[in-house]
Design an enzyme around this catalytic site. Structure first.
Site, PDB file in Angstrom:
ATOM      1  CB  SER A 135     -37.724  90.015  39.470  1.00 38.71           C
ATOM      2  OG  SER A 135     -37.097  91.710  38.414  1.00 38.71           O
ATOM      3  CE  LYS A 161     -39.849  93.777  37.114  1.00 39.73           C
ATOM      4  NZ  LYS A 161     -40.661  94.239  38.386  1.00 39.73           N
ATOM      5  CG  LEU A 162     -37.151  87.538  31.058  1.00 39.52           C
ATOM      6  CD1 LEU A 162     -36.776  87.295  29.666  1.00 39.52           C
ATOM      7  CD2 LEU A 162     -36.576  87.089  31.769  1.00 39.52           C
ATOM      8  CE  LYS A 163     -36.176  94.805  37.200  1.00 40.58           C
ATOM      9  NZ  LYS A 163     -36.912  96.615  36.928  1.00 40.58           N
ATOM     10  CG  ASP A 189     -39.632  96.416  35.437  1.00 37.46           C
ATOM     11  OD1 ASP A 189     -39.876  97.165  34.375  1.00 37.46           O
ATOM     12  OD2 ASP A 189     -39.679  96.356  36.398  1.00 37.46           O
ATOM     13  CG  ASN A 191     -36.855  99.110  35.571  1.00 30.81           C
ATOM     14  OD1 ASN A 191     -36.412  98.280  35.460  1.00 30.81           O
ATOM     15  ND2 ASN A 191     -37.593  99.788  37.223  1.00 30.81           N
ATOM     16  CD  GLU A 214     -42.383  96.233  36.681  1.00 31.25           C
ATOM     17  OE1 GLU A 214     -42.342  94.995  36.704  1.00 31.25           O
ATOM     18  OE2 GLU A 214     -42.269  97.436  37.714  1.00 31.25           O
ATOM     19  CG  ASP A 239     -42.670 100.112  39.025  1.00 34.34           C
ATOM     20  OD1 ASP A 239     -43.143 101.065  40.468  1.00 34.34           O
ATOM     21  OD2 ASP A 239     -41.489  99.627  39.395  1.00 34.34           O
ATOM     22  CE  LYS A 263     -42.087  98.171  41.948  1.00 32.22           C
ATOM     23  NZ  LYS A 263     -40.591  98.874  41.175  1.00 32.22           N
ATOM     24  N   GLY A 291     -41.690  94.958  43.674  1.00 32.94           N
ATOM     25  CA  GLY A 291     -41.012  94.721  45.379  1.00 32.94           C
ATOM     26  C   GLY A 291     -39.812  95.745  44.600  1.00 32.94           C
TER      27      GLY A 291
HETATM   28  C1  NPQ Z   1     -38.766  97.250  39.950  1.00 37.75           C
HETATM   29  N1  NPQ Z   1     -37.812  96.025  41.269  1.00 37.75           N
HETATM   30  O1  NPQ Z   1     -39.670  96.642  39.636  1.00 37.75           O
HETATM   31  C2  NPQ Z   1     -37.594  97.742  40.315  1.00 37.75           C
HETATM   32  C3  NPQ Z   1     -36.789  98.227  40.147  1.00 37.75           C
HETATM   33  C4  NPQ Z   1     -35.324  97.464  40.873  1.00 37.75           C
HETATM   34  C5  NPQ Z   1     -37.707  93.445  42.017  1.00 37.75           C
HETATM   35  O2  NPQ Z   1     -37.342  94.434  39.434  1.00 37.75           O
HETATM   36  C6  NPQ Z   1     -31.893  98.450  45.148  1.00 37.75           C
HETATM   37  C7  NPQ Z   1     -33.557  98.339  45.114  1.00 37.75           C
HETATM   38  C8  NPQ Z   1     -32.094  97.781  43.660  1.00 37.75           C
HETATM   39  C9  NPQ Z   1     -34.097  98.498  44.602  1.00 37.75           C
HETATM   40  C10 NPQ Z   1     -33.455  96.848  41.512  1.00 37.75           C
HETATM   41  C11 NPQ Z   1     -38.060  94.710  40.549  1.00 37.75           C
HETATM   42  C12 NPQ Z   1     -33.063  97.767  43.065  1.00 37.75           C
HETATM   43  C13 NPQ Z   1     -34.452  98.166  43.585  1.00 37.75           C
HETATM   44  C14 NPQ Z   1     -34.408  97.045  40.580  1.00 37.75           C
HETATM   45  C15 NPQ Z   1     -35.348  97.791  42.402  1.00 37.75           C
HETATM   46  O3  NPQ Z   1     -38.916  98.154  38.877  1.00 37.75           O
HETATM   47 MG    MG Z   2     -40.537  97.737  37.930  1.00 32.82          MG
END
Ligand code: NPQ
Ligand code: MG
Length: 368
Positions: A135, A161-163, A189, A191, A214, A239, A263, A291
């Site tokens: 990610s 995976k690009l945020k 993703d 969020n 996502e 997610d 998750k 993750g």
């Molecule tokens: C997701 N994880 O899939 C999360 C979001 C995320 C790997 O992209 C600290 C603790 C910082 C948990 C940042 C990935 C975080 C975190 C992002 C979870 O949406």
């Molecule tokens: Mg996510």
């Protein structure tokens, strides 16, 4: 199994680089570990809650409070407990799924160490290694992003995976496609950073052949996600929205998503996660393992889960070095884009005592 006592322990781990998502920037991880002690063995669990309630409503101080005030006393009051009984015993307390997951995982680890079975075997894993994605956070510029992606591809990650967020979506995706080509497995993703009004804009991502988008919309937007999915060619993956197998069933029935990010901590445990895996498999819905910047404890558990047969897409099961210079366990190291599933009893890994002592900021022993 009778529990003798439970230790709560907070550790502070700096991230190798700040990780920016649509909800904020993180530079270090304040992780709560749970150690369950029984007369036969002990077991570890990890609570993935963040310091602040940005990803979900949970946060570390709240997890500590609910564990010591409600969850642990409930469990230790039982004459006997096993991994399957934890979620059942804690069900009367609403929410706090990440805290419950940590406790369930620690009980399972203790139980499996005593019986000599690996966590992967307990869950029903069929693979001995899993392909790994990574990610990639939101960056200050496209060149900086391309450098980061280049580095991860060189390390062997099989999926990127690009945020994304409004203002950082179509252009970075276009730039990554132009530089690295159409063969790279690529997904995004958000969020929960968009609303249904953005459907037209998000459809501009259709031309890039993404594996999935996502969580584009808010957590509660099951109906809106179904409407969005009809307007996009890119498959929608959920997610944050999926907190239980019931949510997963609703999302599948409504057409809110065609892929699910599992998750375990978000859904209240590894056994609930396996139920979602089974449901999705029955419906032909692909799943992959998400993750939460886990240390080696949670990472070991996730890698075991990701080895179940329905996990047909690479997960965010990155190597330890993606996030930490020094992990609390022996590090997970990528080999040809894969991580090996631990085979030892229980999680098959445990904290390295010296490292653990160095990074511990607080601990409390709660006797049964
Ligand atoms: C997701 N994880 O899939 C999360 C979001 C995320 C790997 O992209 C600290 C603790 C910082 C948990 C940042 C990935 C975080 C975190 C992002 C979870 O949406
Ligand atoms: Mg996510």
């Amino acid at each position: 199994m009778k529990i003798s006592g439970i230790e709560l322990r907070r550790i502070d781990l700096p991230l190798v680089a700040p990780f920016r998502t649509s909800f904020g920037v993180e530079s270090e991880r304040d992780v709560l570990l749970v150690r369950v002690v029984t007369p036969e063995s002990e077991g570890w669990g990890e609570c993935v809650a963040m310091s602040a309630p940005l990803y979900s409503s949970e946060y570390v101080d709240a997890s500590v409070d609910v564990l010591r005030r409600f969850l642990i006393p409930e469990l230790t009051s039982l004459p006997s407990v096993d991994g399957y009984g934890v979620a059942h015993a804690l069900a009367k307390f609403k929410g706090h799924r990440m805290a419950k997951t940590a406790l369930e995982l620690a009980v399972l680890d203790a139980q499996l160490r005593a019986s000599g079975e690996s966590f992967a075997r307990f869950l029903g894993a069929t693979a001995d290694r899993v392909p790994c994605g990574v990610s990639v956070g939101i960056m200050n510029s496209v060149p900086e992003l391309l450098d980061a992606v280049d580095g991860y591809l060189s390390e062997g990650y099989v999926r990127i995976k690009l945020k994304i967020e409004p203002g950082w979506d179509v252009e970075p995706v276009r730039a990554v496609r132009e530089r690295f080509g159409d063969d790279v497995l690529l997904q995004v993703d958000a969020n929960a950073a968009y609303t249904l009004v953005d459907a037209g804009h998000l459809s501009k991502l259709d031309e890039f052949g993404l594996l999935l988008i996502e969580q584009p919309l808010a957590n509660d937007d099951f109906v809106q996600h179904a409407a969005l999915a009809k307007q996009l060619r890119t498959p929608v993956c959920l997610d944050e929205s999926i907190e239980s197998v019931e949510h997963a069933a609703a999302a599948i029935t409504l057409g809110s998503c065609s892929i699910i990010n599992i998750k375990p901590a978000r859904v209240g445990g590894y056994i609930e996660a396996r139920k979602i895996h089974d449901l999705a498999s029955a419906h032909g819905v692909a799943v992959w393992c998400g993750g939460m910047l886990e240390t080696g404890i949670g990472r070991a558990a996730n890698v075991a889960l990701a080895a179940l047969p329905g996990f047909t897409l690479p997960g965010d099961t990155s190597g330890s070095s993606r996030y930490y210079a020094t992990d609390v366990t022996e590090p997970f190291v990528l080999d040809d884009g894969h991580l090996s599933v631990p085979t030892g009893p229980g999680l098959g890994v445990e904290p390295v005592p010296d490292v653990l002592a160095d990074i511990t900021t607080w601990s409390e022993w709660i006797p049964a």
